[in-house]
Design an enzyme around this catalytic site. Sequence first.
Site: not given
Length: 329
Positions: A154, A157-158
Amino acid sequence: MIVVLFMMPITLPKIRRKESVRELYDVVIVGAGAAGVSAAIYSSRRNLRTLVIDKFGVGGKLLEAGLIENYPGFTGILGPELAQLFEKHMTKFGAEFLVDEVVNINKFNGMFIVDLASGNSVKSRVVIYCGGAEHRKLNVPGEDKFLGRGVSYCATCDGFFFKDKIVGVVGGGDTAVSYALYLSDICKLVYLIHRRRAFRAEDILVEKLKEKDNVEFIIPYIVTEIRGEGKVESILVKNRENDAVMELKLDGLFIAIGYKPNINALLSLKPETFGAGYLKVDERMRTSVEGLYAAGDITGFEKQLVVAAAQGAIAALSAAEYVRHGKWK
Ligand code: NAP
């Protein structure tokens, strides 16, 4: 859908958690992505007692999506922002929401029993299954070992953890190309590693990516190994035309090679499936099991937000007919 989250928690929408669940519903909706949210809106506006269950929160894959530019009414909105709007909309007409994992669904005497990981269970006349699909894995050495230590599924997300660093993105679909675009604004260098010369992703996205100075296309290559000491330091890639192997030094690897359908909770019902395990539905979103509808990525149609939302609406309208008149076909 199982969302793999690590390193940085996403800010989640506020959830109205339901405490007592041993009740009877007209409609239980499994999954709160676009399909589930849309089904909940239509179902509750038909005055059906509606419960939505998701193990994670509202939004499904929106929570890990970058900029959404192809959902009518929004020329550009971040996935998590749209997810927050979905959450407000989902409960506006009376649908209830429960954060729990559906582990099994069975049917006795015409009633669905939905078993939850918490140990509770819920009864319902109808189930609309919007369980989505989970990330596919490369299955190469280092992938599991470095999950959360450089390997991610992701980018939204990261990606932040790789500011000014070198990363790779694997895949040639919309997800991989939009991840690479997103990361090119954060990272020093982005390798896009794809196994073919042609891309599955929308041409407009590929063209945008080609304009980026800090993106290097590694095609047609496959990743054969992820290496490092404690965290990702490099990957081995192999050319699919001449078998040449090279090592790319990088700090992170984002794997975006598609999804597999999430149907474990339905195995007791034995619904008809096709392909990798997608649920077969007809034009009214009916599965082969009476009272069980499906919508969204689990149906194997185009995995687009707008398609999932439309399918959720059809499923809920069909379910309303069934609950009122008891006629399946
Ligand atoms: P996808 O379209 O299935 O693409 C998966 C990509 O990964 C393909 O390019 C495939 O290569 C490659 N791949 C698969 N297995 C591989 C392996 N073992 N090793 C190396 N490469 C592998 O998946 P997706 O990009 O996640 O998209 C899923 C759906 O969501 C699509 O329908 C897409 O349009 C949609 N989506 C839409 C948006 C948007 O609307 N903005 C954003 C993201 C996703 P091949 O091409 O060679 O098969």
